[in-house]
Each structure stands twice: as structure tokens, then as C-alpha cells.
Motif scaffolding. Structure first.
Motif, PDB file in Angstrom:
ATOM      1  N   ARG A  81       0.858  -1.193   0.039  1.00  0.00           N
ATOM      2  CA  ARG A  81      -0.108  -0.022   0.134  1.00  0.00           C
ATOM      3  C   ARG A  81       0.793   1.171  -0.187  1.00  0.00           C
ATOM      4  O   ARG A  81       0.657   2.226  -0.660  1.00  0.00           O
ATOM      5  N   ALA A  93      -7.422  -2.063  -2.815  1.00  0.00           N
ATOM      6  CA  ALA A  93      -8.299  -1.944  -1.614  1.00  0.00           C
ATOM      7  C   ALA A  93      -9.791  -2.677  -1.967  1.00  0.00           C
ATOM      8  O   ALA A  93     -10.463  -3.271  -1.458  1.00  0.00           O
ATOM      9  N   ALA A  94     -10.272  -1.834  -2.942  1.00  0.00           N
ATOM     10  CA  ALA A  94     -11.540  -2.199  -3.327  1.00  0.00           C
ATOM     11  C   ALA A  94     -11.669  -3.693  -3.958  1.00  0.00           C
ATOM     12  O   ALA A  94     -12.908  -4.052  -3.635  1.00  0.00           O
ATOM     13  N   LEU A  96     -10.210  -6.116  -2.156  1.00  0.00           N
ATOM     14  CA  LEU A  96      -9.954  -6.998  -0.776  1.00  0.00           C
ATOM     15  C   LEU A  96     -11.406  -7.280  -0.241  1.00  0.00           C
ATOM     16  O   LEU A  96     -12.384  -6.393  -0.102  1.00  0.00           O
ATOM     17  N   ASP A  98     -13.703  -7.559   3.238  1.00  0.00           N
ATOM     18  CA  ASP A  98     -13.770  -6.295   4.357  1.00  0.00           C
ATOM     19  C   ASP A  98     -12.729  -6.705   5.222  1.00  0.00           C
ATOM     20  O   ASP A  98     -12.165  -5.454   5.774  1.00  0.00           O
ATOM     21  N   ARG A 101      -9.372  -5.621   3.892  1.00  0.00           N
ATOM     22  CA  ARG A 101      -9.557  -4.045   3.607  1.00  0.00           C
ATOM     23  C   ARG A 101      -9.281  -3.180   4.751  1.00  0.00           C
ATOM     24  O   ARG A 101      -8.413  -2.372   4.837  1.00  0.00           O
ATOM     25  N   TYR A 104      -5.752  -3.164   5.723  1.00  0.00           N
ATOM     26  CA  TYR A 104      -4.961  -2.726   4.546  1.00  0.00           C
ATOM     27  C   TYR A 104      -4.939  -1.031   4.958  1.00  0.00           C
ATOM     28  O   TYR A 104      -3.805  -0.672   4.862  1.00  0.00           O
ATOM     29  N   TYR A 105      -6.140  -0.495   5.223  1.00  0.00           N
ATOM     30  CA  TYR A 105      -6.189   0.852   5.485  1.00  0.00           C
ATOM     31  C   TYR A 105      -5.786   1.258   6.919  1.00  0.00           C
ATOM     32  O   TYR A 105      -5.361   2.509   6.892  1.00  0.00           O
TER      33      TYR A 105
END
Length: 177
Positions: A81, A93-94, A96, A98, A101, A104-105
Motif C-alpha cells: 500500500r 483495496a476495493a 479486498l 472487508d 481491507r 490494509y487501510y
């Protein structure tokens, strides 16, 4: 009043309550029952098995193995990332699930993206976040890549990895033995 259907006042136009049907339960086309708050099995989303990472070549089974596997997955996601542009990072990310995600964020500051680093920088960042040795990264990173590949649509991982320098791609994609 010809042409109009007359309905006796005692007959309700609403669906009559069937004595064998229970409240809070839905009935499938073949009469199978499902609680209303749970979707039928054929409509339920497929979620990856919780222990999937721990059972892979990334970690060993058990609580510590699961924690280590999740730490390695998180490190992999964050090092990817941070090296991507904001647009590519968001597009990846979209794809992945939930749960991934969210990891990830977690802690991401898009105003600093992309962070430029080479293979050595990648290894150092991975070691710091995953709490592994630099010698383990060539074994772990490709194994995590394989796990992530199982959870994204075909081609999306490769599109994101194309944004990385070739030496990092080689490290992440090398065959596991």
C-alpha cells in the motif's frame, strides 16, 4: 355493477396466515426453513476460514501462529500500500475482502503516498512490521502473496504489483519451495 368482482366482507385480500408457518422464519422454494436474520446458505457470502493464514506456509497452527500470520499479512499489505499511488492503492483495496481491507487501510496516511523504496527498503519495512528476520522475508513474502491472490479477482493483484520496482516484484513473486 357488472364487470366488477364482488368480494364478501369476511374474506381478507391479505395473505392468510398459514397455521404451519412460524414467525421469524422464511421458507425456501423447496420448503426448507431459514431464520429471517440469517440468509439462506446459497445467498450467504463466502468468508475465508479464520485459520486459513495460520494453516498456510506463512504461520504454524495455534494462537501464536495465527497472530504471526496476521502480523505478516498486515506487513505485506502495508508495504504494498505504501509503495502505490493513492489511486492504485484505493483500487486494489476495493478488491479486498472487508477484513483484509480494514487491515490494509489501518494507519494509512495517503498524503505521504507513494513512499519510494527499493528491495532493501521493502525488506526493512517488512521486518519491522512483521517482526521477522530479513532472512525470512524471501520465504514469507511470496507465501503471503499467494494467500492474497486467493482473495482478489484475477488480474487485480498483478495490476497493483506492476507499480512496484522489478526487484521488489521479484522478491514478492518468487516461487515458494
Amino acid at each position: 355493477m357488472s364487470g366488477l368482482l364482488s368480494v364478501p366482507a369476511t374474506v381478507s385480500l391479505r395473505r392468510a396466515h398459514h397455521p404451519m408457518r412460524r414467525r421469524g422464519v422464511t421458507y425456501g422454494p423447496e420448503g426448507e426453513t431459514h431464520a429471517r436474520h440469517h440468509p439462506p446458505p446459497r445467498l450467504r457470502a463466502r468468508h475465508p476460514h479464520r485459520g486459513h493464514l495460520a494453516e498456510s506456509s506463512v504461520g504454524s497452527p495455534g494462537t501464536e501462529g495465527r497472530h504471526a500470520a496476521h502480523r505478516m499479512l498486515r506487513a505485506w499489505l502495508h508495504t504494498l500500500r505504501d509503495r502505490l499511488t493513492v489511486d492504485v492503492a484505493a483500487h486494489f483495496a476495493a478488491q479486498l475482502p472487508d477484513l483484509l481491507r480494514g487491515a490494509y487501510y489501518d494507519g494509512w496516511d495517503p498524503s505521504t503516498a507513494p513512499v519510494k523504496y527499493d528491495r532493501e527498503g521493502y525488506v526493512n519495512r517488512f521486518v519491522q512490521e512483521a517482526k521477522v528476520t530479513a532472512e525470512e522475508v524471501p520465504r514469507i513474502a511470496p507465501a503471503v502473496t499467494g494467500v492474497v491472490r486467493e482473495h482478489v479477482s484475477p488480474g487485480h493483484l498483478e495490476a497493483a504489483l506492476e507499480q512496484l520496482p522489478h526487484d521488489i516484484q521479484a522478491l514478492i513473486l518468487q516461487p515458494t519451495g
